[in-house]
Motif scaffolding. Structure first.
Motif, PDB file in Angstrom:
ATOM      1  N   PHE A  18       0.542   5.399   0.493  1.00  0.00           N
ATOM      2  CA  PHE A  18      -0.385   6.359   1.101  1.00  0.00           C
ATOM      3  C   PHE A  18      -0.209   7.757   0.517  1.00  0.00           C
ATOM      4  CE2 PHE A  18       0.627   3.015   4.107  1.00  0.00           C
ATOM      5  CZ  PHE A  18      -0.591   2.690   4.677  1.00  0.00           C
ATOM      6  N   ASN A  78       3.901   8.444   4.730  1.00  0.00           N
ATOM      7  CA  ASN A  78       4.081   7.686   5.972  1.00  0.00           C
ATOM      8  C   ASN A  78       5.411   6.939   6.032  1.00  0.00           C
ATOM      9  OD1 ASN A  78       1.533   8.602   6.391  1.00  0.00           O
ATOM     10  ND2 ASN A  78       0.521   6.623   6.267  1.00  0.00           N
ATOM     11  N   LEU A  79       6.467   7.589   5.591  1.00  0.00           N
ATOM     12  CA  LEU A  79       7.793   6.984   5.764  1.00  0.00           C
ATOM     13  C   LEU A  79       8.154   6.995   7.243  1.00  0.00           C
ATOM     14  CD1 LEU A  79       9.849   8.468   2.788  1.00  0.00           C
ATOM     15  CD2 LEU A  79       8.746   6.231   2.979  1.00  0.00           C
ATOM     16  N   PHE A  80       9.038   6.086   7.622  1.00  0.00           N
ATOM     17  CA  PHE A  80       9.487   6.046   9.012  1.00  0.00           C
ATOM     18  C   PHE A  80      10.596   7.087   9.177  1.00  0.00           C
ATOM     19  CE2 PHE A  80       8.421   1.397   8.145  1.00  0.00           C
ATOM     20  CZ  PHE A  80       7.085   1.579   8.487  1.00  0.00           C
ATOM     21  N   PRO A  81      10.332   8.176   9.890  1.00  0.00           N
ATOM     22  CA  PRO A  81      11.269   9.307   9.873  1.00  0.00           C
ATOM     23  C   PRO A  81      12.580   9.032  10.596  1.00  0.00           C
ATOM     24  CG  PRO A  81       9.479   9.713  11.422  1.00  0.00           C
ATOM     25  CD  PRO A  81       9.135   8.449  10.693  1.00  0.00           C
ATOM     26  N   HIS A  82      12.583   8.026  11.476  1.00  0.00           N
ATOM     27  CA  HIS A  82      13.805   7.763  12.251  1.00  0.00           C
ATOM     28  C   HIS A  82      14.719   6.776  11.534  1.00  0.00           C
ATOM     29  CE1 HIS A  82      10.846   4.741  13.111  1.00  0.00           C
ATOM     30  NE2 HIS A  82      11.672   4.026  13.845  1.00  0.00           N
ATOM     31  N   MET A  83      14.342   6.387  10.322  1.00  0.00           N
ATOM     32  CA  MET A  83      15.162   5.436   9.576  1.00  0.00           C
ATOM     33  C   MET A  83      15.601   6.069   8.257  1.00  0.00           C
ATOM     34  SD  MET A  83      12.975   1.972   9.962  1.00  0.00           S
ATOM     35  CE  MET A  83      12.595   1.301  11.579  1.00  0.00           C
ATOM     36  N   TYR A 141      17.160  16.779  10.604  1.00  0.00           N
ATOM     37  CA  TYR A 141      17.746  17.880   9.857  1.00  0.00           C
ATOM     38  C   TYR A 141      17.696  17.647   8.355  1.00  0.00           C
ATOM     39  CZ  TYR A 141      19.531  19.513  14.302  1.00  0.00           C
ATOM     40  OH  TYR A 141      19.632  19.971  15.571  1.00  0.00           O
ATOM     41  N   ARG A 142      17.419  18.717   7.654  1.00  0.00           N
ATOM     42  CA  ARG A 142      17.564  18.661   6.201  1.00  0.00           C
ATOM     43  C   ARG A 142      19.037  18.777   5.898  1.00  0.00           C
ATOM     44  NH1 ARG A 142      14.615  20.164   2.225  1.00  0.00           N
ATOM     45  NH2 ARG A 142      12.508  19.386   2.347  1.00  0.00           N
ATOM     46  N   SER A 143      19.486  18.160   4.823  1.00  0.00           N
ATOM     47  CA  SER A 143      20.907  18.264   4.488  1.00  0.00           C
ATOM     48  C   SER A 143      21.201  19.695   4.039  1.00  0.00           C
ATOM     49  CB  SER A 143      21.253  17.283   3.376  1.00  0.00           C
ATOM     50  OG  SER A 143      20.579  17.658   2.211  1.00  0.00           O
ATOM     51  N   ALA A 160       1.307   2.338   8.182  1.00  0.00           N
ATOM     52  CA  ALA A 160       2.357   1.977   7.233  1.00  0.00           C
ATOM     53  C   ALA A 160       3.070   0.712   7.698  1.00  0.00           C
ATOM     54  CB  ALA A 160       3.347   3.126   7.083  1.00  0.00           C
ATOM     55  N   SER A 168      18.018  12.647  12.477  1.00  0.00           N
ATOM     56  CA  SER A 168      17.126  12.353  11.357  1.00  0.00           C
ATOM     57  C   SER A 168      16.192  13.517  11.040  1.00  0.00           C
ATOM     58  CB  SER A 168      16.310  11.103  11.656  1.00  0.00           C
ATOM     59  OG  SER A 168      15.539  11.287  12.808  1.00  0.00           O
ATOM     60  N   GLY A 214      -0.685   7.332  10.731  1.00  0.00           N
ATOM     61  CA  GLY A 214      -0.158   6.768   9.487  1.00  0.00           C
ATOM     62  C   GLY A 214       1.077   5.907   9.706  1.00  0.00           C
ATOM     63  N   GLN A 215       1.811   6.153  10.788  1.00  0.00           N
ATOM     64  CA  GLN A 215       3.005   5.359  11.060  1.00  0.00           C
ATOM     65  C   GLN A 215       2.637   3.917  11.386  1.00  0.00           C
ATOM     66  OE1 GLN A 215       6.493   6.319  11.114  1.00  0.00           O
ATOM     67  NE2 GLN A 215       5.567   7.850   9.790  1.00  0.00           N
ATOM     68  N   MET A 237       0.831  -1.202   0.000  1.00  0.00           N
ATOM     69  CA  MET A 237       0.000   0.000   0.000  1.00  0.00           C
ATOM     70  C   MET A 237       0.865   1.252   0.000  1.00  0.00           C
ATOM     71  SD  MET A 237      -3.379   0.801   2.083  1.00  0.00           S
ATOM     72  CE  MET A 237      -4.444   2.145   1.607  1.00  0.00           C
ATOM     73  N   GLN A 274      10.197   6.743  17.950  1.00  0.00           N
ATOM     74  CA  GLN A 274       9.783   8.129  17.697  1.00  0.00           C
ATOM     75  C   GLN A 274       9.199   8.757  18.948  1.00  0.00           C
ATOM     76  OE1 GLN A 274       7.709   8.839  13.883  1.00  0.00           O
ATOM     77  NE2 GLN A 274       7.897   6.647  13.544  1.00  0.00           N
ATOM     78  N   ARG A 278       9.409   0.773  -0.604  1.00  0.00           N
ATOM     79  CA  ARG A 278       9.173   0.061   0.644  1.00  0.00           C
ATOM     80  C   ARG A 278       8.064  -0.977   0.484  1.00  0.00           C
ATOM     81  NH1 ARG A 278       7.101   3.520   5.686  1.00  0.00           N
ATOM     82  NH2 ARG A 278       5.310   3.746   4.288  1.00  0.00           N
ATOM     83  N   TYR A 314      17.910  10.648   5.374  1.00  0.00           N
ATOM     84  CA  TYR A 314      16.686  10.496   6.155  1.00  0.00           C
ATOM     85  C   TYR A 314      15.525  11.130   5.384  1.00  0.00           C
ATOM     86  CZ  TYR A 314      19.198   8.732  10.166  1.00  0.00           C
ATOM     87  OH  TYR A 314      19.951   7.952  10.999  1.00  0.00           O
ATOM     88  N   SER A 327       0.866  -2.153   7.150  1.00  0.00           N
ATOM     89  CA  SER A 327       0.640  -2.441   5.734  1.00  0.00           C
ATOM     90  C   SER A 327       1.769  -3.273   5.127  1.00  0.00           C
ATOM     91  CB  SER A 327       0.445  -1.147   4.933  1.00  0.00           C
ATOM     92  OG  SER A 327       1.700  -0.539   4.672  1.00  0.00           O
ATOM     93  N   ILE A 328       2.943  -3.307   5.785  1.00  0.00           N
ATOM     94  CA  ILE A 328       3.977  -4.219   5.287  1.00  0.00           C
ATOM     95  C   ILE A 328       3.988  -5.522   6.082  1.00  0.00           C
ATOM     96  CG2 ILE A 328       5.486  -2.521   4.165  1.00  0.00           C
ATOM     97  CD1 ILE A 328       7.175  -2.427   6.678  1.00  0.00           C
ATOM     98  N   GLU A 376      12.939  -2.481   5.997  1.00  0.00           N
ATOM     99  CA  GLU A 376      12.302  -2.801   7.279  1.00  0.00           C
ATOM    100  C   GLU A 376      11.393  -4.028   7.157  1.00  0.00           C
ATOM    101  OE1 GLU A 376      13.015  -1.746  10.076  1.00  0.00           O
ATOM    102  OE2 GLU A 376      11.341  -2.183  11.406  1.00  0.00           O
ATOM    103  N   ALA A 395      13.412  13.300   6.073  1.00  0.00           N
ATOM    104  CA  ALA A 395      13.283  14.754   6.198  1.00  0.00           C
ATOM    105  C   ALA A 395      14.118  15.503   5.160  1.00  0.00           C
ATOM    106  CB  ALA A 395      13.683  15.201   7.601  1.00  0.00           C
ATOM    107  N   MET A 396      15.115  14.812   4.602  1.00  0.00           N
ATOM    108  CA  MET A 396      15.977  15.487   3.624  1.00  0.00           C
ATOM    109  C   MET A 396      15.449  15.363   2.201  1.00  0.00           C
ATOM    110  SD  MET A 396      19.486  13.849   4.984  1.00  0.00           S
ATOM    111  CE  MET A 396      19.980  13.889   6.698  1.00  0.00           C
ATOM    112  N   LEU A 397      14.349  14.665   2.014  1.00  0.00           N
ATOM    113  CA  LEU A 397      13.878  14.385   0.652  1.00  0.00           C
ATOM    114  C   LEU A 397      12.726  15.296   0.250  1.00  0.00           C
ATOM    115  CD1 LEU A 397      13.702  10.467   0.811  1.00  0.00           C
ATOM    116  CD2 LEU A 397      15.637  11.897   0.115  1.00  0.00           C
TER     117      LEU A 397
END
Ligand code: ATP
Ligand code: MG
Lengths: 240, 236
Positions: free
Chosen positions: A83, A87-92, B232-234, B134, B230, B130-131, A81, B153, A149, A133, B137-138, A100, A135-137
């Motif tokens: 979304f 809903n990416l895992f932000p800490h990874m 910070y933006r680059s 997600a 995780s 959503g976390q 699925m 988190q 994923r 991460y 969902s896998i 994952e 957040a950078m995308l």
């Protein structure tokens, strides 16, 4: 591949899905369109049991899905699925996000994981972002990671719930491009989207939903140029 | 600079206290400070354990879990720590006699458990729905999704309020003085009365607390920064 029979879903008193029947063949790409609140998301979410329908059944390759935790977890491995809000895992990192599922759910070996990760990131054009991460995308990159994923579980079917509607217009193309590629490779897909050019290019069938009912379905040519139902005509005249 | 120094000198003459006693007696409080630190640390560890369990119980949809959890939080947050401490140390004597130090640790742990539970619960519930979806969902199971996706988190979000709570716990450990645990405050009172230097000794006590809270605050901010990689933006 996927058969939905007599699906009825209520949120309290609100009857959101009113007896949905749907049959999606292997390698088929089905696009669902419809006004906001017509139940498109709910339908997708009932297929992988993020929502439980009160009535009706879902069959995957002829097997009826019993609403038991174990069966559902197995089903979800076979139904990917994507979304609206990624809903990416932000800490990874990107790579960790992608791997994952395979490593934690399927327990594949490290070697296999490395190979799979590289392959998938190449497919969505993000090899160089493996260690970034989320957040950078950009939004488009995030959604491509989310697609990778889902693909990492090697699902039989992919569900997309408005995958481009949270994106800036200039980023829509890169995501739709990846989806078209998938469709060409023969992935079975159910896609809720208002990107009509994706529907025209890639869909085998377009379904128009209104107030929890499938009003009309047919080839993209037929639905877009020659819709029978008045409500379909109205809806299309608004968005085209 | 000279003005300032003069000011202090003049002030010194007028003050009824002998401030030179402060450096002189400062390290007399080392053991007491250590005890304060021990009560606090152990109390926090107990509190974290209780807090995590109670947070999950409270989130649970099963009444056998969430009702006791709510009751616990209601009782503990609605009554003073001093009362809880005295109930454990004095009140329970008819059933069991718990020595001073473990009583203090238990009271601090049980008390902080309620607050930490609310911190964890808030942090877990603040993670976008959503976390979990997600993760499921896998094909992840609920417990695994909790452990791998939600909790890391949530912990991150819990660090600042937890740091706050730890500082409160450190200061609250002074209540152990009321059951004759020889921590900082009691030491200050005793030394103050035997030397007739209350103010000087209490200032020393205050300085020790300030040092410990400052170190703690700094430690928390370092952890916070570490956890933010995780976010910070680059640069490019
Ligand atoms: N969890 C929920 N609880 C209560 N009502 C809900 C819930 N989810 C959806 N609904 C309601 O069900 C109806 C169908 O929602 P759904 O999200 O499936 O529509 P949609 O076709 O996907 O709309 P959109 O194009 O806005 O995404 C709406 O009226 C919505 O408000
Ligand atoms: Mg929707």
């Amino acid at each position: 591949m996927i058969t939905i029979q007599g699906l009825n879903k209520w949120f309290g008193d609100l009857h959101v899905l009113k007896g949905i029947d749907l049959n999606v063949k292997e390698r088929e790409v089905v696009v669902i369109i419809g006004a906001s609140g017509s139940g498109k998301s709910t339908l997708l979410r009932c297929i992988n049991f993020l929502e439980r329908a009160q009535q009706g059944n879902v069959f995957i390759e002829g097997t009826k899905i019993e609403p038991r935790t174990k069966v559902i977890n197995q089903l979800r491995q076979e139904v990917g699925m994507v979304f609206q809000h990624f809903n990416l895992f932000p800490h990874m990192t990107v790579l960790q996000n992608v791997l994952e599922g395979p490593t934690q759910v399927k327990n594949i070996s490290r070697g296999e994981a490395a190979k799979l990760g590289a392959e998938l990131l190449k497919k969505v054009g993000l090899e160089d972002k493996a260690d970034s991460y989320p957040a950078m995308l950009s939004g488009g990159q995030k959604q491509r990671v989310a697609i990778a994923r889902a693909l990492a579980m090697q699902p039989k079917v992919m569900l997309f719930d408005e995958p481009t509607s949270a994106l800036d217009p200039e980023l829509v193309g890169e995501v739709v491009g990846v989806m078209e590629e998938l469709a060409k490779e023969g992935m079975t897909m159910i896609v809720v989207t208002h990107e009509m050019w994706f529907a025209r290019e890639a869909a085998d069938r377009v379904i128009y939903m209104d107030e929890g009912v499938i009003i009309e379905e047919g080839s993209p040519e037929k639905i877009f140029s020659n819709p029978e139902n008045e409500r379909t005509q109205q809806f299309l005249s608004q968005i085209l | 600079m000279t003005n300032c120094a003069k000011g202090v000198e003049e002030l010194n003459i007028d003050l009824p206290w002998d401030l030179s006693a402060i450096p002189e007696y400062f390290f007399f409080f080392k053991d007491a400070a250590l005890l304060t630190l021990q009560i606090t640390t152990l109390g926090i560890i107990v509190g974290l354990g209780i807090g995590l369990m109670v947070a999950f119980a409270k989130i649970s949809h099963h009444k056998i879990f969430n009702i006791p959890a709510s009751a616990y939080i209601f009782l503990i947050r609605g009554t003073p720590l001093l009362l809880q401490l005295w109930i454990i140390y004095y009140g329970l004597t008819a059933i069991v006699t718990i020595p001073r130090f473990p009583s203090a640790v238990m009271a601090l742990g049980i008390h902080n458990g309620a607050y930490i539970a609310e911190i964890f619960r808030g942090a877990i519930q603040s993670i976008d729905r959503g976390q979990m979806e997600a993760a499921q969902s896998i094909g992840m199971t609920y417990p695994k999704a909790m452990r791998r996706i939600i909790l890391p988190q949530a912990f991150k979000r819990a660090v600042p309020p937890l740091g706050n709570q730890f500082i409160i716990a450190l200061k609250d450990s002074s209540l152990a003085s009321t059951i004759a645990v020889h921590e900082l405050l009691l030491k200050g009172r005793q030394l103050g009365s035997s030397l007739f230097m209350y103010m000087e000794m209490l200032i020393i006590v205050g300085l020790w607390y300030l040092i410990m809270t400052t170190v703690l605050t700094y430690g928390v901010s370092v952890i916070e920064k570490r956890l933010q990689v995780s976010d910070y933006r680059s640069e490019h």
